[in-house]
Design an enzyme around this catalytic site. Structure first.
Site, PDB file in Angstrom:
ATOM      1  N   ALA A   1       6.905  14.577 -17.247  1.00 23.76           N
ATOM      2  CA  ALA A   1       5.453  14.746 -17.425  1.00 23.76           C
ATOM      3  C   ALA A   1       4.887  15.634 -16.325  1.00 23.76           C
ATOM      4  O   ALA A   1       4.088  16.529 -16.581  1.00 23.76           O
ATOM      5  CB  ALA A   1       4.741  13.396 -17.408  1.00 23.76           C
TER       6      ALA A   1
ATOM      7  N   ASP B   1      10.720   7.274 -19.832  1.00 26.19           N
ATOM      8  CA  ASP B   1       9.640   6.796 -18.975  1.00 26.19           C
ATOM      9  C   ASP B   1      10.000   5.477 -18.298  1.00 26.19           C
ATOM     10  O   ASP B   1      10.589   4.596 -18.928  1.00 26.19           O
ATOM     11  CB  ASP B   1       8.410   6.592 -19.867  1.00 26.19           C
ATOM     12  CG  ASP B   1       7.147   6.708 -19.054  1.00 26.19           C
ATOM     13  OD1 ASP B   1       6.483   7.752 -19.172  1.00 26.19           O
ATOM     14  OD2 ASP B   1       6.853   5.760 -18.294  1.00 26.19           O
TER      15      ASP B   1
ATOM     16  N   SER C   1       1.926   5.719   3.209  1.00 24.18           N
ATOM     17  CA  SER C   1       1.095   5.392   4.370  1.00 24.18           C
ATOM     18  C   SER C   1      -0.242   4.803   3.956  1.00 24.18           C
ATOM     19  O   SER C   1      -0.916   4.150   4.748  1.00 24.18           O
ATOM     20  CB  SER C   1       0.828   6.665   5.172  1.00 24.18           C
ATOM     21  OG  SER C   1       0.093   7.585   4.387  1.00 24.18           O
TER      22      SER C   1
ATOM     23  N   TYR D   1      -4.663   3.331  -5.703  1.00 24.62           N
ATOM     24  CA  TYR D   1      -3.330   3.909  -5.443  1.00 24.62           C
ATOM     25  C   TYR D   1      -2.618   3.126  -4.339  1.00 24.62           C
ATOM     26  O   TYR D   1      -1.456   2.736  -4.481  1.00 24.62           O
ATOM     27  CB  TYR D   1      -3.475   5.385  -5.037  1.00 24.62           C
ATOM     28  CG  TYR D   1      -2.173   5.999  -4.561  1.00 24.62           C
ATOM     29  CD1 TYR D   1      -1.176   6.339  -5.464  1.00 24.62           C
ATOM     30  CD2 TYR D   1      -1.938   6.222  -3.198  1.00 24.62           C
ATOM     31  CE1 TYR D   1       0.026   6.888  -5.030  1.00 24.62           C
ATOM     32  CE2 TYR D   1      -0.749   6.768  -2.755  1.00 24.62           C
ATOM     33  CZ  TYR D   1       0.223   7.097  -3.680  1.00 24.62           C
ATOM     34  OH  TYR D   1       1.421   7.633  -3.248  1.00 24.62           O
TER      35      TYR D   1
ATOM     36  N   LYS E   1       0.935   0.911  -4.453  1.00 29.36           N
ATOM     37  CA  LYS E   1       2.122   1.146  -3.617  1.00 29.36           C
ATOM     38  C   LYS E   1       2.492  -0.112  -2.840  1.00 29.36           C
ATOM     39  O   LYS E   1       3.662  -0.431  -2.667  1.00 29.36           O
ATOM     40  CB  LYS E   1       1.906   2.323  -2.650  1.00 29.36           C
ATOM     41  CG  LYS E   1       1.692   3.662  -3.305  1.00 29.36           C
ATOM     42  CD  LYS E   1       2.758   4.059  -4.308  1.00 29.36           C
ATOM     43  CE  LYS E   1       3.944   4.750  -3.746  1.00 29.36           C
ATOM     44  NZ  LYS E   1       4.870   5.282  -4.793  1.00 29.36           N
TER      45      LYS E   1
ATOM     46  N   ASP F   1     -10.900   7.440   0.650  1.00 29.96           N
ATOM     47  CA  ASP F   1     -10.230   8.171   1.726  1.00 29.96           C
ATOM     48  C   ASP F   1     -10.057   7.310   2.983  1.00 29.96           C
ATOM     49  O   ASP F   1     -10.985   6.601   3.380  1.00 29.96           O
ATOM     50  CB  ASP F   1     -11.091   9.390   2.099  1.00 29.96           C
ATOM     51  CG  ASP F   1     -10.329  10.689   2.017  1.00 29.96           C
ATOM     52  OD1 ASP F   1      -9.295  10.731   1.332  1.00 29.96           O
ATOM     53  OD2 ASP F   1     -10.787  11.667   2.644  1.00 29.96           O
TER      54      ASP F   1
HETATM   55  C1  UD1 Z   1      -2.695   9.658   0.497  1.00 32.26           C
HETATM   56  C2  UD1 Z   1      -1.721   9.013   1.473  1.00 32.26           C
HETATM   57  C3  UD1 Z   1      -0.401   9.738   1.406  1.00 32.26           C
HETATM   58  C4  UD1 Z   1       0.083   9.816  -0.033  1.00 32.26           C
HETATM   59  C5  UD1 Z   1      -0.972  10.481  -0.878  1.00 32.26           C
HETATM   60  C6  UD1 Z   1      -0.639  10.540  -2.350  1.00 32.26           C
HETATM   61  C7  UD1 Z   1      -3.216   8.187   3.223  1.00 32.26           C
HETATM   62  C8  UD1 Z   1      -3.590   8.291   4.637  1.00 32.26           C
HETATM   63  N1  UD1 Z   1      -2.275   9.071   2.818  1.00 32.26           N
HETATM   64  O1  UD1 Z   1      -2.882  10.949   0.914  1.00 32.26           O
HETATM   65  O2  UD1 Z   1       0.554   9.080   2.191  1.00 32.26           O
HETATM   66  O3  UD1 Z   1       1.257  10.567  -0.082  1.00 32.26           O
HETATM   67  O4  UD1 Z   1      -2.156   9.715  -0.786  1.00 32.26           O
HETATM   68  O5  UD1 Z   1      -1.685  11.183  -3.047  1.00 32.26           O
HETATM   69  O6  UD1 Z   1      -3.700   7.356   2.485  1.00 32.26           O
HETATM   70  N2  UD1 Z   1      -9.026  16.970   1.258  1.00 32.26           N
HETATM   71  C9  UD1 Z   1      -9.978  17.937   1.459  1.00 32.26           C
HETATM   72  N3  UD1 Z   1     -10.077  18.946   0.551  1.00 32.26           N
HETATM   73  C10 UD1 Z   1      -9.270  19.034  -0.549  1.00 32.26           C
HETATM   74  C11 UD1 Z   1      -8.298  18.029  -0.746  1.00 32.26           C
HETATM   75  C12 UD1 Z   1      -8.208  17.000   0.181  1.00 32.26           C
HETATM   76  O7  UD1 Z   1     -10.760  17.896   2.414  1.00 32.26           O
HETATM   77  O8  UD1 Z   1      -9.419  19.993  -1.325  1.00 32.26           O
HETATM   78  C13 UD1 Z   1      -8.902  15.910   2.259  1.00 32.26           C
HETATM   79  C14 UD1 Z   1      -8.956  14.513   1.676  1.00 32.26           C
HETATM   80  O9  UD1 Z   1     -10.291  14.061   1.558  1.00 32.26           O
HETATM   81  C15 UD1 Z   1      -8.154  13.720   2.719  1.00 32.26           C
HETATM   82  C16 UD1 Z   1      -7.135  14.743   3.227  1.00 32.26           C
HETATM   83  O10 UD1 Z   1      -7.624  16.026   2.855  1.00 32.26           O
HETATM   84  O11 UD1 Z   1      -8.979  13.308   3.769  1.00 32.26           O
HETATM   85  C17 UD1 Z   1      -5.758  14.568   2.626  1.00 32.26           C
HETATM   86  O12 UD1 Z   1      -5.903  14.422   1.224  1.00 32.26           O
HETATM   87  P1  UD1 Z   1      -4.658  14.375   0.239  1.00 32.26           P
HETATM   88  O13 UD1 Z   1      -3.743  15.507   0.498  1.00 32.26           O
HETATM   89  O14 UD1 Z   1      -5.205  14.210  -1.141  1.00 32.26           O
HETATM   90  O15 UD1 Z   1      -3.849  13.113   0.667  1.00 32.26           O
HETATM   91  P2  UD1 Z   1      -4.295  11.618   1.098  1.00 32.26           P
HETATM   92  O16 UD1 Z   1      -5.281  11.071   0.155  1.00 32.26           O
HETATM   93  O17 UD1 Z   1      -4.541  11.582   2.559  1.00 32.26           O
END
Ligand code: UD1
Length: 324
Positions: free
Chosen positions: A39, A59, A124, A147, A151, A277
């Site tokens: 998928a 699946d 994490s 999420y 996990k 977040d």
């Molecule tokens: C979370 C988990 C991570 C997991 C992932 C799966 C935590 C700390 N981490 O990642 O271990 O692998 O989920 O999805 O919970 N952001 C922006 N702009 C963007 C996209 C994201 O500012 O366009 C910010 C987000 O608000 C966040 C950070 O970047 O604060 C990281 O985001 P992302 O890469 O989506 O991962 P997490 O949610 O941290």
């Protein structure tokens, strides 16, 4: 190769992390089973060297299919999941079904097939906000998003299965993994999204003030952790942080990517904070270093250079990210 593990089943193998694990297992001489519904994975992600590769397309929510697929394997590396905090906020049911019920199906199939080791890709995110940094495995889990709950629930199933069915399970709490082949789209991680936007001449969008921190982990370090976990002589059930053990703000990340791509003129745009977040994420990796012999080898800057180069040679991957 470990003496009693020759055949390894990897779930979610055609995706990002799974495909890198499959490549390394094949290189190390294992017979590798691929369990994937394709998928979000792509067969093109799998190595050219397919002599020792068996594909089980289906699946993880299909219990009968999973039970048949796991038969004959010595170890299972369970990567298949719906990976995204944002998606889980929009649709918690589908996240729960894949990440919790799906894991339960794979665990029970592993017990029935008498596999000798089960490695689970945890996250994490299970910590949520902690009072102490860096985050250690013995801190209480306080998941903030559906999420993260999924996990943690699956991790708890791994622990319970080790206790009641003697299945040797190791849970690896990945901290923000990045690398080549990471997917683009509204639910992908921040690094491909920033690279996609900057590559398309658009400024990165930052949720909140950008001072939230993350511990970005290069995919080859995660691969190594999985191989170590599969063979390490550790207790029948263990949980380990897998990370770089370094911290970086999202503002800094945007700056480094823009600098590597030669587009420092693209000033980030700030939007409101994203629901679910976590503010700060930073791992204590000493337990994995001590018991698995895990050593992170790729710095964030070197990893980002490799990823930017990869996305530049795979431009089709960036198109769908332009609006995310
Ligand atoms: C979370 C988990 C991570 C997991 C992932 C799966 C935590 C700390 N981490 O990642 O271990 O692998 O989920 O999805 O919970 N952001 C922006 N702009 C963007 C996209 C994201 O500012 O366009 C910010 C987000 O608000 C966040 C950070 O970047 O604060 C990281 O985001 P992302 O890469 O989506 O991962 P997490 O949610 O941290």
């Amino acid at each position: 190769m470990s003496s009693n593990i020759h055949r390894v089943l990897v779930t979610g193998d055609a995706g990002f992390i799974g495909s890198h694990i499959v490549d390394q297992l094949l290189e190390n001489g294992y017979v590798v089973g691929v369990l994937d519904n394709l998928a979000t994975g792509d067969l093109g992600n799998l190595t050219e060297n397919r002599d020792n590769l068996v594909l089980h397309q289906g699946d993880i929510s299909n219990r009968d299919f999973v039970r048949e697929a796991v038969k004959g394997y010595d170890a299972v590396i369970h990567e298949a999941a719906l990976v995204s905090v944002a998606r889980s906020v929009e649709d918690p049911f589908v996240t729960n079904s894949t990440n919790v019920t799906g894991t339960l199906n794979v665990l029970k199939a592993a017990v029935d097939a008498r596999v000798s080791r089960f490695v689970y890709a945890s996250s994490s995110s299970v910590y949520g906000e902690t009072d102490v940094l860096p985050k250690r495995e013995d801190l209480p889990a306080r998941p903030l998003s559906p999420y993260a709950v999924s996990k943690l629930a699956a991790e708890n199933y791994c622990v319970a299965f080790a206790r009641v069915y003697d299945l040797r399970t190791i849970c690896l709490r990945y901290f923000n993994v990045f690398g080549p082949r990471q997917r683009f789209g509204p639910y992908s991680g921040v690094i491909p999204i920033f690279i996609g936007r900057i590559g398309n001449g658009q400024p990165p969008k930052i949720y909140g003030d950008g001072e939230q921190t993350r511990d970005f982990t290069y995919v080859s370090d995660v691969v190594e952790a999985n191989l170590l976990a599969m063979t390490a002589d550790v207790k029948p059930v263990e949980v380990f942080n897998i990370a770089a053990g370094k911290t970086c703000t999202i503002n800094q990340l945007a700056g480094v990517i823009a600098q590597i791509m030669g587009r420092e003129d693209l000033e980030p745009v700030h939007l409101s904070e994203r629901r679910g977040d976590v503010k700060n994420s930073y791992a204590d990796i000493s337990k994995a270093v001590r018991w698995l012999g895990y050593v992170p080898r790729t710095t964030l800057h070197d990893g980002l250079k490799k990823v930017v180069a990869w996305f530049e040679s795979n431009p089709i991957q960036t198109r769908s990210s332009a609006t995310t």
